[in-house]
Design an enzyme around this catalytic site. Sequence first.
Site, PDB file in Angstrom:
ATOM      1  N   ASN A 156       0.850  -1.184   0.000  1.00 41.62           N
ATOM      2  CA  ASN A 156       0.000   0.000   0.000  1.00 41.62           C
ATOM      3  C   ASN A 156       0.892   1.242   0.000  1.00 41.62           C
ATOM      4  O   ASN A 156       1.349   1.701   1.040  1.00 41.62           O
ATOM      5  CB  ASN A 156      -0.919  -0.005   1.226  1.00 41.62           C
ATOM      6  CG  ASN A 156      -1.985   1.073   1.161  1.00 41.62           C
ATOM      7  OD1 ASN A 156      -1.936   1.961   0.309  1.00 41.62           O
ATOM      8  ND2 ASN A 156      -2.957   0.992   2.060  1.00 41.62           N
ATOM      9  N   ASN A 161      -5.979   6.454  -1.485  1.00 38.85           N
ATOM     10  CA  ASN A 161      -6.901   5.883  -2.476  1.00 38.85           C
ATOM     11  C   ASN A 161      -7.515   4.562  -2.019  1.00 38.85           C
ATOM     12  O   ASN A 161      -8.131   3.859  -2.823  1.00 38.85           O
ATOM     13  CB  ASN A 161      -6.194   5.704  -3.836  1.00 38.85           C
ATOM     14  CG  ASN A 161      -5.022   4.732  -3.776  1.00 38.85           C
ATOM     15  OD1 ASN A 161      -4.924   3.899  -2.878  1.00 38.85           O
ATOM     16  ND2 ASN A 161      -4.115   4.835  -4.735  1.00 38.85           N
ATOM     17  N   ASP A 162      -7.364   4.225  -0.743  1.00 43.04           N
ATOM     18  CA  ASP A 162      -7.878   2.941  -0.258  1.00 43.04           C
ATOM     19  C   ASP A 162      -9.387   2.814  -0.437  1.00 43.04           C
ATOM     20  O   ASP A 162      -9.898   1.746  -0.783  1.00 43.04           O
ATOM     21  CB  ASP A 162      -7.530   2.752   1.223  1.00 43.04           C
ATOM     22  CG  ASP A 162      -6.056   2.466   1.444  1.00 43.04           C
ATOM     23  OD1 ASP A 162      -5.326   2.310   0.438  1.00 43.04           O
ATOM     24  OD2 ASP A 162      -5.631   2.399   2.610  1.00 43.04           O
ATOM     25  N   GLY A 182      -5.806  -2.765   0.081  1.00 43.23           N
ATOM     26  CA  GLY A 182      -5.246  -1.433  -0.103  1.00 43.23           C
ATOM     27  C   GLY A 182      -3.975  -1.338  -0.915  1.00 43.23           C
ATOM     28  O   GLY A 182      -3.442  -0.236  -1.131  1.00 43.23           O
ATOM     29  N   ASP A 184      -1.512  -1.066  -4.106  1.00 47.22           N
ATOM     30  CA  ASP A 184      -1.744  -0.208  -5.266  1.00 47.22           C
ATOM     31  C   ASP A 184      -0.506  -0.099  -6.145  1.00 47.22           C
ATOM     32  O   ASP A 184       0.536  -0.714  -5.869  1.00 47.22           O
ATOM     33  CB  ASP A 184      -2.211   1.179  -4.816  1.00 47.22           C
ATOM     34  CG  ASP A 184      -1.340   1.784  -3.713  1.00 47.22           C
ATOM     35  OD1 ASP A 184      -0.116   1.553  -3.721  1.00 47.22           O
ATOM     36  OD2 ASP A 184      -1.886   2.474  -2.833  1.00 47.22           O
ATOM     37  N   ASP A 355      -5.766 -13.986 -19.986  1.00 51.42           N
ATOM     38  CA  ASP A 355      -6.459 -14.848 -19.030  1.00 51.42           C
ATOM     39  C   ASP A 355      -7.387 -15.829 -19.746  1.00 51.42           C
ATOM     40  O   ASP A 355      -7.861 -15.566 -20.855  1.00 51.42           O
ATOM     41  CB  ASP A 355      -7.265 -13.954 -18.082  1.00 51.42           C
ATOM     42  CG  ASP A 355      -7.932 -14.711 -16.964  1.00 51.42           C
ATOM     43  OD1 ASP A 355      -7.220 -15.371 -16.198  1.00 51.42           O
ATOM     44  OD2 ASP A 355      -9.176 -14.637 -16.847  1.00 51.42           O
ATOM     45  N   GLU A 384      -3.108 -18.387 -20.887  1.00 56.01           N
ATOM     46  CA  GLU A 384      -3.366 -19.353 -19.822  1.00 56.01           C
ATOM     47  C   GLU A 384      -4.233 -20.503 -20.349  1.00 56.01           C
ATOM     48  O   GLU A 384      -5.422 -20.340 -20.563  1.00 56.01           O
ATOM     49  CB  GLU A 384      -4.074 -18.676 -18.644  1.00 56.01           C
ATOM     50  CG  GLU A 384      -4.375 -19.627 -17.502  1.00 56.01           C
ATOM     51  CD  GLU A 384      -5.430 -19.092 -16.545  1.00 56.01           C
ATOM     52  OE1 GLU A 384      -5.369 -19.461 -15.360  1.00 56.01           O
ATOM     53  OE2 GLU A 384      -6.316 -18.332 -16.984  1.00 56.01           O
TER      54      GLU A 384
END
Length: 641
Positions: A156, A161-162, A182, A184, A355, A384
């Site tokens: 964090n 910006n949490d 949190g 980032d 993905d 993947e």
Amino acid sequence: MKSLVFIVSILAVTFSTAFNDNPSEKFKQKMTSESFKEFNEIERVEPFNWWVGFKNETLQLLVKDANIYTASIEISYEGVTIKNVVKGTSPNYLFIDLNISPETKPGKFNIHFTFDSGEEKIQTYELKSRIKPAEDYIGFSSSDAIYLITPDRFSNGDASNDVVTYLKEKTIDRHDDYARHGGDIKGIINHLNYIHDMGFTAIWPTPLLTNDMYRASYHGYAMTDFYQVDPRFGTLDEYIELADKARILGIKLVMDQVVNHCGSEHWWMKDLPFTDWVNQQRAFENHAQLKNSNHRRTTNEDLYASEKDKQGMTDGWFVEAMPDLNQQNPYMATYLIQNSIWWIETLGLGGIRQDTYPYSDKTFLSDWSGAIMDEYPNFSIVGEEWSLNPLIVGYWQRGKINNDGYVSNLKSPMDFPMQHLIVEALNEKEQWDSGFVKMYEGLANDFYYANPMDIMIFPDNHDMSRIFTQLHEDITKTKMALGYIFILPRITQFYYGTEILMNDTAKPGDHGLIRSDFPGGWEGDGANAVTGEGLTDVQKDMQLFVRKMLNYRKSSKAIPDGNTIHFAPENGVYVLFRVLDDETVIVILNKNNNPINLDLNRFSEVGLQGKTLKNIISGEEVIWNDTLTLTTDGIMMLTTK
């Protein structure tokens, strides 16, 4: 069902009178007599901007605004012409095909929308200059070791910006494995020196785009906006800063993308452009029962697969919260291709990880990867395909001649088969058909692959138990697994925290626990993986082992480019060599607890007799004569360098 008659419906809504490729004199006079002024009057235009100088001169704009379908369109900018305009089946969408000639200069221009009511709206659009030639976008290769990060759980770096109050998940709770914690982009930036010093040459953060979902939005795979960085992770400027600062350190940025699905809270799910924008759209809009994918991925290759099973695989939603995108809709296909290219140019990417690769329409996948590789010939994409069957994995690799005629443009599949065999082999007792022989025979499958060195190997990842847990918290076996993986003819991927033995042993396979917080990433943490404070001696030792091995790998020529020679396991010992010119790297895996004399004459064809080698980890010198005494079980890695 994915539409097979979509083109017919498009022809019914294409309107040639809605745009003017030769603007009126009145319009020209207006454009030239007024000084240029920027406008932002349309709700949404995507891509946000584009660039001049692509091989493909066509750009398709998705335009969304109330009743935009009634608007006629005019553009006056040298080199830019309107080829076509198509109405969506929703009255709020237009798709504008532009041709951007090779002579077009970078700059801004205004798109004029004139509605039947006489109302006019103007939207400014920008064509940028590309920052470097397409050939200079160099992707990852077998010389790279990629550090996989779950950003929310890594560090964090910006507590401000949490919580973003206008998003649906408004809290953080580090005690809840499925809540946001949190972490980032700033936290990753703050750790770039650590990542570099550990010996990694690329980073792969799991998706950083907006996931405005009500629950478990931390993982990033249910995107609700394909062009917006999730504000809880940071800003687009910070994402660019991450790419730039990583590049200075010689670290490539690999972006995790998803073309198979979006999140159910994606902005377009409330007003879909066409009647077949997502699969099972009628059921979705009627609030009827939706079918999840049957997950029978072999239907992509199976000569005998029923159409029912094929459809159940590709048209089913991955999970209820992830609508399945219909790539057979040509406007969806173009949207996804352009989105990938937009991010490559915006961030200067060193690769894409795609993905859930086999869940998308496989013709689209060939077109998508082909479009990218055509523009960026030295780029890299890894897909993947979670299969333990090397035949399935090999099917997807570029250069493989498939019996069904399918041509893949995917450079790098993932080596789930070899990862599985390494774990099995190390956990088993040595017998004729168990133990190291599984690694030996597993690597022999390389004869099938179009290019084994472009396959990505890994000890673990964000979706499977940590390797330390898979190996029952055995330090010796974990070192054997990591050392062997680092020396294989492969691209290496490594999950954050594996270097300090992070594990999910308390609840094996639990995704929230697998993606635990990286020690020291939060103020007040009791341990810090960067400084070593609070780590056990065993954790520090493993971290040092990884650092030494990866930093050797970074400077090695034999590991990324050399020939591979391995010898069938005997008496609980398996030996593999990587050879290029005067550099030979040897990995010796030994399961014997008691001392054993290894007969080196067996390996005479490698040509090391009488040479002095160095232990990569301890620095001790070893003379390669007739025998080598292995005092206990474990791994020994030697080099002539």
